[in-house]
Every structure is written in structure tokens, then in C-alpha cells.
Design an enzyme around this catalytic site. Structure first.
Site, PDB file in Angstrom:
ATOM      1  N   GLU A   1       7.101  27.531  41.569  1.00 21.40           N
ATOM      2  CA  GLU A   1       8.065  28.411  42.234  1.00 21.40           C
ATOM      3  C   GLU A   1       7.647  29.876  42.210  1.00 21.40           C
ATOM      4  O   GLU A   1       7.502  30.482  41.154  1.00 21.40           O
ATOM      5  CB  GLU A   1       9.428  28.287  41.561  1.00 21.40           C
ATOM      6  CG  GLU A   1      10.137  26.990  41.900  1.00 21.40           C
ATOM      7  CD  GLU A   1      11.390  26.758  41.067  1.00 21.40           C
ATOM      8  OE1 GLU A   1      11.585  27.497  40.100  1.00 21.40           O
ATOM      9  OE2 GLU A   1      12.137  25.830  41.415  1.00 21.40           O
TER      10      GLU A   1
ATOM     11  N   THR B   1       9.243  19.829  34.417  1.00 22.16           N
ATOM     12  CA  THR B   1      10.230  19.181  35.272  1.00 22.16           C
ATOM     13  C   THR B   1       9.509  18.421  36.315  1.00 22.16           C
ATOM     14  O   THR B   1       9.367  18.859  37.438  1.00 22.16           O
ATOM     15  CB  THR B   1      11.117  20.166  36.020  1.00 22.16           C
ATOM     16  OG1 THR B   1      11.795  20.912  35.074  1.00 22.16           O
ATOM     17  CG2 THR B   1      12.153  19.451  36.860  1.00 22.16           C
TER      18      THR B   1
END
Lengths: 385, 385
Positions: free
Chosen positions: A261, A181
Site C-alpha cells: 500500500e 496480511t
């Protein structure tokens, strides 16, 4: 200096109000030529966002005058209205940039939540604001405006013999090959045509962005663009140019892994002794995606059995009784069985190095991954993203 | 009643001291005939534990007189010494059971940490203790002794027309098709030959254990055995027998998902409208393994965009603009875009149902999975397992 390190480019990053929290969410990068050469690679996910469909068409035209990027919404799985919105976005950019640009030369990229239409009442006026803010040192602001869950913005530059390659990237989750992404815009003032850009970009992404695997999840929006202005007037040797593009991609890819993340470890997986590069990549990705191993590394546990069980799920050529595995340089598994003392392995550093030796051939590949943490779970369960 | 529900079997479960905490860790299941028919399916991981290699050979012989199972150590990636230990374990069982048994008829299964040799000085005396404890109601104790991180032991039974199929299972992590980290022993007193057992068992596991995917990680030790004593004297109709085996496998598979490490949700993924069953299974597994979706479900967030991005990574036949997704019966995605209001979806219950309609054909498949939680990360990072 990001996308404005190279001559011939201006950029801007502003807050258009797409993000509810008021953070910057709209970036504009403009190529002032003399060339408008461009190349792009896009997600291999078969569910593609509207801006990916649009920008693929723009690239086929061969010229890219500007790229507009928004965070705060992926514009994926949004049906015909989503595609109309992307089209309207490109038209608006062409309008505000003036007579030299037409909508078919404007690439669009979006990132954020899937399945939500963009607030066009905010995005379109935002394009006017961004155009007014364009400057030759706007690259940093643009890099900031494309962040989603990124904790830092990512830029890289390589300058060689009178010309420069610079770039910006965003991406913190849903990072997996093909691509991750990520939105990436690279610019150069080298005098290079589209076919050469395409060759250099594909060669670079194949061993950089395509070998980053944070969480095994492939996005609908990945876009990597390379624009050339030719403003330096220098025509570089291909090998030199390709290496500059590769080094900037490698730098940005490494920054993506470093900011994934919730991650507490960056895992460098090197597969050696493979019969083919494809085998090495397949094995590396299987190791990279093994949740149990990712948890073990988070716990600083050199659990090499989980490496072997991951290798065993692949179709690569190997003999289970000849596999060797090193963790941070200690060969904890030799010949498919217990090797050096696992207590010799120190895993305190953020970077963990796993070497998997298939003992079959001479090919190799490096895949970068992250550990799996409670923070990753929290970031991806506590709210929609 | 587990593996002793059927006539002709005795079992025992005892603490041999393999586990440091003193919990039961050794199970023995003995078939007293008159038949010693058996069938087995094993992990498709190419890195196989020593007991898997051994038991595959035993099954080729066609007769299984007993199964010895230990928790507390997988005996995987342990080299020639590990295989010798498995062989010695089978020899010891044959010795203590007496003249009717030989080592080539003793199946062995192990579960626990990979890459560690078993403490044979505890295991071999444990076999004597277990043999002395064998009883016709020992099935429960055996089921308890094969637990690793399981919080409960798992048993199931089906009784039909004078004969019974019963079984026990263990497995809480490393659950993924082909098979999961599971040890399963099924017994029946139906009078069935080996070929029929094999057919019924493969048919049953294909749609039960092979469609459970807790964490995408495939084990080195998975073993599912089905033993027939023929003690009921009843020869069942094949369809009836196969259905009884399937129902017991289905029950046990569902129990595995319900007790998966750290899970707070059981996710039933039904793929419909597929062009082929293979397509349906491939799409179901891709959804089942998407970490971002698993996190979203943990957070009770009906994030259907992550379902679509998972479907998009497969090779299945579909048109992205015709995909439909329901979560707990609400069609939140229609024709690849926004559907019914996601706020209508309630996800409070432990069971979450995802329906993915590929809108291409008439085939379907169901895959069971779990959510991804901080507890999973903790269980798999805090210590070696």
C-alpha cells in the site's frame, strides 16, 4: 496459471456481493485427487480470525478437499457468531461439491475489515455460483477474487520434471512477519504426503513470507496453504520439491512487497556478518520497521544514521564501533562512523539495497520492506480497511 | 522559567552558527552551588552519541557544574574525532567558566543529524558568547536554543515549600521509550544529594518520558539531567521532592507529544486489567507503534480491530475472547467482538483516548503516542534530519 497450473485442481472466482463495489470477492479451489494431502501455516497473532481457528482444525485432520476464500471481510473479532459463519461456509461448500467431500475437509480463509460479520445471505449463494464456475483454468479468476487493496493479482508457478507447483497470493498492507496480511494457496500435482508438504512449506515460509515486512503490522488472518493432488503420479526428490515450493513462495512474497500500500520503494535489507541467523533477522526487522528510515528512503536520502539507530535497539551481538552500512553498494558507514561520500549513492530506482554488516560472525539474512509514504497514510486513514 | 526558575543557576542560549539558518543552537546551564549534585538517565540505544558516552562518565564523578547543549548536529556515529570534539567542548566550557570548574564536571548534550562532525570552529567561539550571556533569567533562551524540529520550546516548573524544580526539554521526532530523542535539563535549588536525585529522577522518567512513543524510533542521544544547587537551603521530604520532579517530567513529556512531528492527534493509551505493570506497558507500546492504527486515528476512524491485532502480537497474559476496547469512552469492542456502535465515537478533538482492558488482573499503565500523518512523512523525507 495460479492454483490450476498443477493437474487435479479446479478453481473459480466470482462476485458474491460481499464487497459493496461489486468486485469479485469469493474464490473456490478444489482438489480432485487422487491425494488430498495438505499443509498450512497461519498467523502467529494471538488474536486469530474465526477462519484461522477453523482451518487449523481442518489441517489437523490431514486432508483438504477444497479451500473457500473471501475478500470483503476478515471475520475476525466476531465472536461465536463469526465462528458459526465459518462453519456454515464449510458445510455449504461440502454440500455443493457433493458426496466426496465433508465439511471437515474444507479450509476457509477470509480477508478484509476486522470486527464485522460477513453477509452470509450473499456468501452462501455465492458458493453455489462459484461451484458452478469451477474450471481447470479458473486459477486466474480465483487470484483476482481474493484481492483487497492489492492493485494487481499475484500468481507464480514452477514446473519441474513432470510436476508443478503453482500458487496465488493476496496482501498489500498489514504485512509483517509471522505472517503478513496474506492469503496464499499453493497447489501441486506432485505425489507428496502431508508430512513432507508440511516440512517443505515451513521451510519455505520461514525465509520468504516470514521475511517480508511492509509496515510492521501483523494480521489476524494470515493463511498459507499447500495442497497436493498427486495427479502427476511423480514422487519428487525432497530437495527438488522443497526448492520449487520455496521459489514459488519467494516469487509471491516479492510480488507482495512490490504492491504494498502506497509504497514507492522496495527495500532489500541484507544483514551480514552476524553471529547467528536469529541476530541477522532481528536486526533486519528492526531496520525494516524504523519509520524514520522508511521516510528517508522515500525521500531518496541515504540517511545511514537511522540504520545505526535501528541496529542499536536490538539485542544482537555487535560492537557499535565496528558496524558498516552500505546503501546501493556505497559503504556510507564504516566502523560505526562516516564512510564513503553519501553523494555517491543513487536512489532513483524503485529497489533500494541496504547492507548492514555486524562484523561479528558469518551468518546473514535478507528482509524485504517498503518505504513510508503519504499515500500509505492516505490509504489507511481515509476509510476503514 | 525553565532551568533558571530554581536559585543558584544561570543559563544562556545563543546562535553559534552551527545551524545553517542562523537560529539559536547553543545553550549553557551553570550550577553556582553551593551543591553540585546531579543525576542523569540516558538512551538505552546501544549506538550512543559521543556526548552520551562523555556525560555518563561525568555523572559517575558525581558533580556537574555546567551543561552545554547544542542543536544542529547529534555528534553520533562520528568515531574518535567526535569524542575528541565532545571532550574539547567540555574543556572549553571549563576554561571560560574559570577556576571553580573542571572539564570532568561539564556534561555535554547534542541533538541533530547523526553521522556528521560538529563545526568546532563555530561551536568553541559560541561557548565564549554563551558564557558572556549567562544570566539568572536565561532559562527561556536556553530552551529555545536546543530546539530542532520543535515548533515551540518546552519548559515546566513546580514550586513547593521554599524550593523549586524547573526544566526545559526538546524533542519532536524519534520519540520512543528508552528514551525518546529528547534532551532535558532539570534544575532544583532543593538541598538534595546525588543518590536522592538519582532515585527521584529514575522513578520519574520511568512513568513519564519512558512512556512517550511518538514514532517507535529510539534515539542515540537522549539525555535527561537533574542538577541540584541546594541554594534554597531546604531539605525536602523525599516523597514531596520526587512528586515535584515527576510532575515537571510529566508536564514536559506531555508537551513533547503535543508537538510531535506532523502529528494531528495526541493518543492516550491506557491499558487496564493487566496481570502485571510490565504486561500493561508492553501492550500499550504495541498499540502505540501500530502504523495502521495510527493512520486510522489520523482519519478519525475508531478502527478497534487494529487495536486487537496489536494486542495479539504481545506476550501479555490475556484471553482474546475477553478483551474490551473503548475509544473516547465508547466500548466499541466487548469480549473480543463487536461492542457498542462505533458511530457513537467522536474523534474531532486532538486528544484521543484508547482504553484496552485485558480483563486478566488489576495492573495498568498509560502510554502517550501520536497519529501517523502525511506531514510526518514529509518532515522526515524531504530533508536529512
Amino acid at each position: 496459471m495460479s492454483v490450476t497450473a498443477a493437474q487435479g485442481f479446479t478453481a473459480a472466482g466470482i462476485a458474491a456481493g460481499i464487497k459493496a463495489n461489486g468486485n469479485p470477492d469469493l474464490a473456490l479451489v478444489v482438489n480432485h485427487g487422487p491425494r488430498l494431502a495438505a499443509a498450512g501455516v497461519f498467523t502467529s497473532n494471538r488474536v486469530k480470525a474465526a477462519p484461522v481457528h477453523w482451518s487449523e482444525q481442518v489441517l489437523r485432520g490431514g486432508a483438504v478437499g477444497a479451500v473457500v476464500l473471501n475478500s470483503g471481510g476478515a471475520n475476525a473479532c466476531t465472536g461465536p457468531k463469526g465462528f458459526q459463519d465459518t462453519h456454515a461456509t464449510a458445510e455449504k461448500v461440502a454440500d455443493v461439491l457433493g458426496a466426496d467431500f465433508n465439511a471437515g475437509e474444507i479450509a476457509v480463509a477470509s480477508t478484509g475489515l476486522i470486527g464485522v460479520l460477513l453477509p452470509m445471505d450473499k456468501l452462501l449463494p455465492g458458493i453455489e455460483t462459484a461451484a458452478a464456475a469451477l474450471s481447470a483454468d479458473g486459477g486466474e479468476a480465483a487470484a483476482i477474487a481474493i484481492k483487497t487493496t492489492d492493485t494487481v493479482h499475484k500468481t507464480a508457478t514452477a514446473s519441474v520434471g513432470g510436476w508443478t507447483v503453482g500458487g496465488m497470493a493476496k496482501g498489500a498492507g498489514m504485512l509483517a512477519p509471522g505472517l503478513a496480511t496474506m492469503l496464499v494457496v499453493l497447489t501441486t500435482d506432485a505425489d507428496v504426503d502431508g508430512a513432507t508438504l508440511d516440512k517443505a512449506l515451513r521451510s519455505a515460509t520461514r525465509t520468504t513470507f516470514d521475511r517480508v515486512d511492509s509496515d510492521g503490522c501483523m494480521s489476524t488472518n494470515d493463511t498459507v496453504l499447500l495442497l497436493a493432488s498427486g495427479a502427476s503420479g511423480v514422487v519428487p526428490a525432497y530437495a527438488e520439491f522443497a526448492e520449487a515450493v520455496r521459489s514459488v513462495c519467494d516469487d509471491l512474497a516479492r510480488q507482495l512487497i512490490g504492491d504494498a500500500e502506497g509504497a514507492s520503494k522496495d527495500i532489500r535489507i541484507e544483514v551480514v556478518g552476524a553471529a547467528s541467523e536469529d541476530d541477522a533477522v532481528e536486526v533486519g526487522r528492526s531496520i525494516a520497521r524504523n519509520n524514520l528510515l522508511k521516510c528517508a528512503i522515500h525521500g531518496e536520502d541515504p540517511n545511514w544514521g537511522r540504520v545505526l539507530s535501528a541496529i542499536g535497539t536490538t539485542r544482537a551481538a555487535f560492537d557499535p564501533d565496528r558496524l558498516n552500512v552500505a546503501i546501493n553498494g556505497v559503504w556510507v558507514c564504516k566502523n560505526g562512523s562516516v564512510g564513503e561520500d553519501r553523494d555517491l549513492v543513487s536512489m532513483k530506482d524503485r529497489e533500494v539495497r541496504i547492507t548492514a554488516d555486524l562484523a561479528t560472525g558469518t551468518e546473514s539474512a535478507v528482509i524485504w520492506a517498503n518505504d513510508l509514504t503519504a499515500e500509505y497514510v492516505h490509504e489507511n486513514s481515509a476509510y476503514s480497511s
